[in-house]
Design a protein around this motif. Structure first.
Motif, PDB file in Angstrom:
ATOM      1  N   PRO A  11      48.894  44.579  12.565  1.00 19.23           N
ATOM      2  CA  PRO A  11      47.685  43.935  12.026  1.00 19.23           C
ATOM      3  C   PRO A  11      47.932  43.098  10.780  1.00 19.23           C
ATOM      4  CG  PRO A  11      47.611  46.321  11.700  1.00 19.23           C
ATOM      5  CD  PRO A  11      48.739  46.045  12.633  1.00 19.23           C
ATOM      6  N   PHE A  12      48.824  43.558   9.897  1.00 20.78           N
ATOM      7  CA  PHE A  12      49.085  42.787   8.682  1.00 20.78           C
ATOM      8  C   PHE A  12      49.836  41.498   9.006  1.00 20.78           C
ATOM      9  CE2 PHE A  12      51.476  41.750   4.771  1.00 20.78           C
ATOM     10  CZ  PHE A  12      50.396  41.569   3.919  1.00 20.78           C
ATOM     11  N   LYS A  13      50.757  41.562   9.956  1.00 15.07           N
ATOM     12  CA  LYS A  13      51.485  40.353  10.358  1.00 15.07           C
ATOM     13  C   LYS A  13      50.553  39.342  11.024  1.00 15.07           C
ATOM     14  CE  LYS A  13      56.128  42.279  10.875  1.00 15.07           C
ATOM     15  NZ  LYS A  13      57.263  42.544  11.794  1.00 15.07           N
ATOM     16  N   ILE A  14      49.603  39.844  11.803  1.00 17.09           N
ATOM     17  CA  ILE A  14      48.614  38.949  12.410  1.00 17.09           C
ATOM     18  C   ILE A  14      47.785  38.281  11.317  1.00 17.09           C
ATOM     19  CG2 ILE A  14      46.513  38.850  13.818  1.00 17.09           C
ATOM     20  CD1 ILE A  14      47.696  41.055  15.562  1.00 17.09           C
ATOM     21  N   VAL A  20      39.310  36.056   4.858  1.00 14.63           N
ATOM     22  CA  VAL A  20      39.231  36.537   6.242  1.00 14.63           C
ATOM     23  C   VAL A  20      37.840  36.247   6.792  1.00 14.63           C
ATOM     24  CG1 VAL A  20      39.280  38.558   7.755  1.00 14.63           C
ATOM     25  CG2 VAL A  20      40.974  38.322   5.933  1.00 14.63           C
ATOM     26  N   GLY A  21      37.795  35.396   7.815  1.00 17.49           N
ATOM     27  CA  GLY A  21      36.536  35.063   8.467  1.00 17.49           C
ATOM     28  C   GLY A  21      36.417  35.759   9.804  1.00 17.49           C
ATOM     29  N   PHE A  22      35.403  35.371  10.566  1.00 21.34           N
ATOM     30  CA  PHE A  22      35.149  36.006  11.857  1.00 21.34           C
ATOM     31  C   PHE A  22      36.354  35.925  12.789  1.00 21.34           C
ATOM     32  CE2 PHE A  22      30.456  34.939  11.106  1.00 21.34           C
ATOM     33  CZ  PHE A  22      30.164  36.226  10.697  1.00 21.34           C
ATOM     34  N   LYS A  23      36.944  34.724  12.907  1.00 22.41           N
ATOM     35  CA  LYS A  23      38.037  34.554  13.865  1.00 22.41           C
ATOM     36  C   LYS A  23      39.223  35.440  13.524  1.00 22.41           C
ATOM     37  CE  LYS A  23      41.506  31.993  13.786  1.00 22.41           C
ATOM     38  NZ  LYS A  23      42.522  30.916  13.654  1.00 22.41           N
ATOM     39  N   THR A  24      39.637  35.425  12.261  1.00 18.21           N
ATOM     40  CA  THR A  24      40.788  36.229  11.850  1.00 18.21           C
ATOM     41  C   THR A  24      40.529  37.711  12.085  1.00 18.21           C
ATOM     42  OG1 THR A  24      41.410  34.608  10.171  1.00 18.21           O
ATOM     43  CG2 THR A  24      42.292  36.829   9.915  1.00 18.21           C
ATOM     44  N   ALA A  25      39.353  38.171  11.700  1.00 15.68           N
ATOM     45  CA  ALA A  25      39.003  39.583  11.902  1.00 15.68           C
ATOM     46  C   ALA A  25      39.036  39.942  13.381  1.00 15.68           C
ATOM     47  CB  ALA A  25      37.620  39.865  11.317  1.00 15.68           C
ATOM     48  N   LEU A  37      34.123  49.602  16.094  1.00 10.53           N
ATOM     49  CA  LEU A  37      34.304  48.152  16.082  1.00 10.53           C
ATOM     50  C   LEU A  37      33.554  47.449  14.953  1.00 10.53           C
ATOM     51  CD1 LEU A  37      35.193  45.424  17.221  1.00 10.53           C
ATOM     52  CD2 LEU A  37      33.353  45.594  18.902  1.00 10.53           C
ATOM     53  N   GLU A  38      32.258  47.627  14.874  1.00  9.02           N
ATOM     54  CA  GLU A  38      31.468  46.890  13.881  1.00  9.02           C
ATOM     55  C   GLU A  38      31.834  47.281  12.454  1.00  9.02           C
ATOM     56  OE1 GLU A  38      29.652  44.255  14.298  1.00  9.02           O
ATOM     57  OE2 GLU A  38      30.117  44.351  16.433  1.00  9.02           O
ATOM     58  N   ASP A  39      32.144  48.567  12.239  1.00  9.80           N
ATOM     59  CA  ASP A  39      32.555  49.012  10.901  1.00  9.80           C
ATOM     60  C   ASP A  39      33.903  48.408  10.522  1.00  9.80           C
ATOM     61  OD1 ASP A  39      30.265  50.547  10.683  1.00  9.80           O
ATOM     62  OD2 ASP A  39      31.228  52.371  11.420  1.00  9.80           O
ATOM     63  N   ALA A  40      34.830  48.390  11.477  1.00  9.51           N
ATOM     64  CA  ALA A  40      36.148  47.805  11.228  1.00  9.51           C
ATOM     65  C   ALA A  40      36.023  46.315  10.928  1.00  9.51           C
ATOM     66  CB  ALA A  40      37.052  48.029  12.437  1.00  9.51           C
ATOM     67  N   ARG A  41      35.161  45.654  11.668  1.00  8.40           N
ATOM     68  CA  ARG A  41      34.945  44.213  11.478  1.00  8.40           C
ATOM     69  C   ARG A  41      34.395  43.931  10.072  1.00  8.40           C
ATOM     70  NH1 ARG A  41      31.165  39.957  13.851  1.00  8.40           N
ATOM     71  NH2 ARG A  41      32.535  38.322  14.650  1.00  8.40           N
ATOM     72  N   LYS A  42      33.439  44.730   9.639  1.00 11.19           N
ATOM     73  CA  LYS A  42      32.850  44.547   8.311  1.00 11.19           C
ATOM     74  C   LYS A  42      33.892  44.733   7.212  1.00 11.19           C
ATOM     75  CE  LYS A  42      28.132  45.915   9.565  1.00 11.19           C
ATOM     76  NZ  LYS A  42      27.098  46.979   9.468  1.00 11.19           N
ATOM     77  N   GLU A  43      34.765  45.725   7.389  1.00  8.66           N
ATOM     78  CA  GLU A  43      35.808  45.972   6.389  1.00  8.66           C
ATOM     79  C   GLU A  43      36.790  44.805   6.314  1.00  8.66           C
ATOM     80  OE1 GLU A  43      36.435  48.534   4.079  1.00  8.66           O
ATOM     81  OE2 GLU A  43      34.320  48.840   4.546  1.00  8.66           O
ATOM     82  N   LEU A  44      37.207  44.302   7.469  1.00  7.13           N
ATOM     83  CA  LEU A  44      38.149  43.175   7.488  1.00  7.13           C
ATOM     84  C   LEU A  44      37.533  41.933   6.848  1.00  7.13           C
ATOM     85  CD1 LEU A  44      39.670  43.560  11.071  1.00  7.13           C
ATOM     86  CD2 LEU A  44      40.846  43.961   8.899  1.00  7.13           C
ATOM     87  N   LEU A  45      36.254  41.724   7.080  1.00  6.53           N
ATOM     88  CA  LEU A  45      35.579  40.544   6.543  1.00  6.53           C
ATOM     89  C   LEU A  45      35.432  40.594   5.021  1.00  6.53           C
ATOM     90  CD1 LEU A  45      32.817  40.028   9.263  1.00  6.53           C
ATOM     91  CD2 LEU A  45      34.769  38.533   8.811  1.00  6.53           C
ATOM     92  N   LYS A  46      35.649  41.758   4.434  1.00  4.04           N
ATOM     93  CA  LYS A  46      35.595  41.881   2.976  1.00  4.04           C
ATOM     94  C   LYS A  46      36.860  41.341   2.311  1.00  4.04           C
ATOM     95  CE  LYS A  46      32.652  46.032   2.997  1.00  4.04           C
ATOM     96  NZ  LYS A  46      32.631  47.488   2.697  1.00  4.04           N
TER      97      LYS A  46
END
Length: 247
Positions: free
Chosen positions: A42-45, A139-144, A126-135
């Motif tokens: 995930p970090f490399k991505i 990091v926008g929607f596509k990257t997350a 899923l939704e919780d993980a997405r919210k954390e990544l977006l913080k």
């Protein structure tokens, strides 16, 4: 009675839209061999998507290889490395001053907040993980969504600039055209096990045929499904929406 008529009418339209998108992916599967997503960490991505801004994936691969060799691509190595080493490693990807600062800042946050382990985020719903990544900064929607799909196999469909453009030209979204509406449209139409393949196929198609500047409409294998093409040629709406999924 009127409610039932409206309900079944809308249901029929939704089914036709789903069939249309399934047919599009089936056609693209016969033309392209989707490249394999090589990076699963995930970090490399995350680093790769930052590096990919305004450059080609050829340059991204070169930058990733150099960064891996000279610094290491994990939050701890990036946090401990000096900024100049990161800049020098990723120079081939362009915008290396801004990109190196962002990569280092994200690594620092991941070390502090998640002990350097993004799996703690990806193991969330899923939704919780997405919210954390977006913080995370930048990091926008596509990257997350790319991280969630390719690193965690979450049922989400990432929408990049190619897919956004293709979807707009196809006319698949009714109402407001934005990232989330396009994402939901593809997610509703495709089986979950097709999200990754469809994502890659659409990117390949966008690079080769449905280009941003001058799309090669006369060579397009899915032109009969495309509202943009119909308007371009001044034709009327075809019967493509009534087709059934081809075997």
């Amino acid at each position: 009675m009127l409610f039932n008529v409206i309900y079944y009418s809308l249901r029929g339209v939704a089914m036709q839209s789903k069939i249309r998108l399934l047919n599009i992916i089936k056609i693209l599967e016969k033309i392209y061999v989707p490249w394999k997503w090589e990076i699963r960490d995930p970090f490399k991505i995350l680093v790769s998507t930052i590096l990919s801004q305004r450059t080609s994936w050829i340059n991204v691969r070169k930058a990733i290889n150099q960064l891996e060799r000279k610094v290491g691509i994990d939050p701890k190595s990036i946090t401990e490395a000096d900024l100049e080493s990161i800049k020098e490693s990723i120079k081939v990807a362009g915008l290396y001053n801004a990109k190196s600062i962002r990569i280092k800042e994200i690594a620092r946050i991941i070390m502090k907040k998640y002990d350097g382990n993004l799996s703690k985020v990806l193991n969330l719903p899923l939704e919780d993980a997405r919210k954390e990544l977006l913080k995370l900064p930048g990091v926008g929607f596509k990257t997350a969504d790319v991280i969630l799909l390719f690193a965690a196999n979450k049922p989400v469909f990432p929408v990049d600039t190619h897919i956004m453009r293709i979807s707009r030209r196809l006319g698949i979204v009714k109402g407001k055209i934005n990232y989330e509406n396009i994402r939901h449209t593809w997610e509703k139409a495709l089986p979950r096990n097709k999200y990754a393949v469809a994502h890659i196929l659409l990117i390949m198609f966008g690079r080769e045929i449905c280009k941003g500047g001058k799309p090669l409409c006369d060579k397009c294998p899915i032109a009969r499904f495309c509202e943009f093409y119909k308007k371009l040629k001044g034709g009327t709406r075809s019967e493509s929406s009534k087709e059934r999924v081809t075997p």
